[in-house]
Design an enzyme around this catalytic site. Structure first.
Site, PDB file in Angstrom:
ATOM      1  CG  HIS A 111     -26.536  27.613  12.170  1.00 46.15           C
ATOM      2  ND1 HIS A 111     -26.279  26.925  11.001  1.00 46.15           N
ATOM      3  CD2 HIS A 111     -27.535  28.476  11.871  1.00 46.15           C
ATOM      4  CE1 HIS A 111     -27.108  27.348  10.043  1.00 46.15           C
ATOM      5  NE2 HIS A 111     -27.873  28.289  10.538  1.00 46.15           N
ATOM      6  CG  ASP A 148     -25.643  23.057  12.022  1.00 46.78           C
ATOM      7  OD1 ASP A 148     -25.646  24.230  12.447  1.00 46.78           O
ATOM      8  OD2 ASP A 148     -26.672  22.347  12.000  1.00 46.78           O
ATOM      9  CG  ASP A 194     -28.945  29.008   6.593  1.00 45.73           C
ATOM     10  OD1 ASP A 194     -28.684  29.491   7.712  1.00 45.73           O
ATOM     11  OD2 ASP A 194     -29.834  28.162   6.421  1.00 45.73           O
ATOM     12  CD  GLU A 228     -30.831  26.830  12.451  1.00 45.88           C
ATOM     13  OE1 GLU A 228     -31.933  27.395  12.444  1.00 45.88           O
ATOM     14  OE2 GLU A 228     -30.325  26.324  11.421  1.00 45.88           O
ATOM     15  CD  GLU A 229     -29.560  24.619   8.522  1.00 44.04           C
ATOM     16  OE1 GLU A 229     -30.734  24.236   8.517  1.00 44.04           O
ATOM     17  OE2 GLU A 229     -29.188  25.686   8.005  1.00 44.04           O
ATOM     18  CD  GLU A 259     -30.451  31.185  10.899  1.00 41.63           C
ATOM     19  OE1 GLU A 259     -30.316  31.214   9.661  1.00 41.63           O
ATOM     20  OE2 GLU A 259     -30.315  30.146  11.573  1.00 41.63           O
ATOM     21  CG  HIS A 270     -31.358  25.226   3.241  1.00 39.00           C
ATOM     22  ND1 HIS A 270     -32.264  24.572   4.057  1.00 39.00           N
ATOM     23  CD2 HIS A 270     -30.516  25.869   4.086  1.00 39.00           C
ATOM     24  CE1 HIS A 270     -31.983  24.817   5.323  1.00 39.00           C
ATOM     25  NE2 HIS A 270     -30.917  25.602   5.364  1.00 39.00           N
TER      26      HIS A 270
END
Length: 379
Positions: free
Chosen positions: A68, A70, A101, A134-135, A163, A352
């Site tokens: 992903h 995003d 990520d 995905e997030e 991931e 994150h």
């Protein structure tokens, strides 16, 4: 040749905070098209997704990657040591939101796949499925890609999700499954009243507290062959009551369960409703329950796919990775119904976080691992 470090930096500069595309998929579509991949945008309900294939549609040997572009919001920009969308490289570190990520993972498998098909075209197909959701809710991301693939006769024989999977050292862990996740929301409805006259009221707070204690006291299981024990956490209790001398009319609570393969979302939902019903009967307080299952527990049993990935990881890092099902959910929970799937990627310590960053050397190492996996798969 595609430089995975440079591509990571360019992707980080794309402001693709869910649900914005931010130019990330446009960049990848251009790069992959130039590398000979047939690219198709599979956008659904405003969610951007990209499907790319090199080779014959529906080939019996088709290796897939999933990832992903995003990212989560950056938070307080002033707290960052670098521009979160700058893609700055300083002292061997690449800084920015998504650096770990998982824009680096996407860049690594794009570079590995492009290099393979240009230097040693395989007898088979290489499929890349990349989502921009995905997030977020993940309702129109990888699921949309898989729905489109089923309708168009596209398929992956196996899939590797890029991931971050390593806790501290590059190469130490492969994910072969994930625990399921269910969120339950309870609303207790009683009778409002004055605290000096509790007999004239029915306190929903006491009912919620009793239910929370009951749920947390329950040992769901002791784990299974490949999974840690399931765990239940009460994440919120709220009345919205500003007065200390008023028994409120309603109280709400939220519970999340991460469960292993000994349970199902439906089974746990039923248990939660039964427990709420028992407390309602005991207290005379009405109890409403809603549940949402974001993913069931799943496992790709140790075998050819995990062995292939482990050999490549060991060859490039010198570490024999452990096979794990720890951590939160990922889009592998959708892919597992399509084909065998495992996950392997970078060290995820800063994902994150403020000052998300990745060692440049790890990006190149990850691309080399992915290239080795592809070479052996098609050998």
């Amino acid at each position: 040749m595609i430089d995975p470090v440079q591509l990571t930096a360019e992707l980080v500069r794309c402001r693709s905070v869910t649900p914005a595309e931010g130019g990330a998929l446009l960049l990848l579509e251009r790069v992959l098209s130039d590398a000979g991949f047939a690219c198709t945008r599979i956008d659904r309900n405003g969610t951007p997704n990209l499907f790319a294939r090199w080779g014959t549609r529906g080939h019996a040997r088709s290796f897939g990657f999933n990832g992903h572009t995003d990212v989560v919001p950056v938070g307080d920009t002033a707290a960052w040591s670098a521009d979160p969308f700058g893609g700055e490289i300083r002292d061997g570190i690449l800084w920015g939101r998504g650096a770990t990520d998982m824009k680096s993972g996407v860049a690594a498998f794009v570079a590995a796949a492009a290099k393979l098909v240009s230097e040693a075209p395989p007898d088979g197909a290489v499929v890349l499925t990349i989502t921009g959701d995905e997030e977020g809710d993940a309702t129109d991301g990888t699921t949309a890609l898989l729905d489109w693939m089923a309708a168009e006769g596209e398929a992956m024989s196996v899939c590797l999700v890029g991931e971050p999977t390593c806790p501290e050292r590059m190469g130490e862990m492969i994910k072969i499954g994930r625990r399921g996740s269910i969120t339950a929301r309870f609303t207790a409805r009683g009778v409002q009243g004055h605290v000096a006259y509790p007999d004239r009221a029915r306190n929903p707070v006491a009912a919620i507290v009793a239910l929370a204690a009951r749920l947390e006291a329950r040992q769901l299981d002791k784990g299974s062959a490949h999974f840690d024990p399931s765990n239940l956490v009460v994440t919120a209790i709220d009345t919205g009551n500003p007065a200390s001398n008023v028994i409120p009319a309603a109280c709400r609570a939220t519970v999340n369960i991460r469960f292993n393969d000994l349970h199902s979302g439906a089974g746990l939902s039923e248990w939660l409703r039964q427990e709420a019903g028992r407390v309602a009967t005991e207290t005379g307080v009405g109890m409403e329950v809603t549940t949402s299952v974001s993913g069931e527990a799943f496992l790709t049993p140790p075998g050819p796919l995990s062995d292939l990935v482990a050999r490549a990881v060991a060859a490039e890092t010198g570490l024999r990775p452990v096979l794990s099902t720890s951590g939160g959910t990922s889009d592998a929970r959708f892919i597992r119904a399509h084909c065998p799937v495992v996950e392997f990627g970078l060290v995820g310590q800063t994902m994150h976080q403020i000052d998300e960053r990745v060692a440049v050397a790890q990006i190149g190492q990850l691309a080399a691992i992915y290239r080795r996996i592809l070479e052996e798969y098609f050998a």
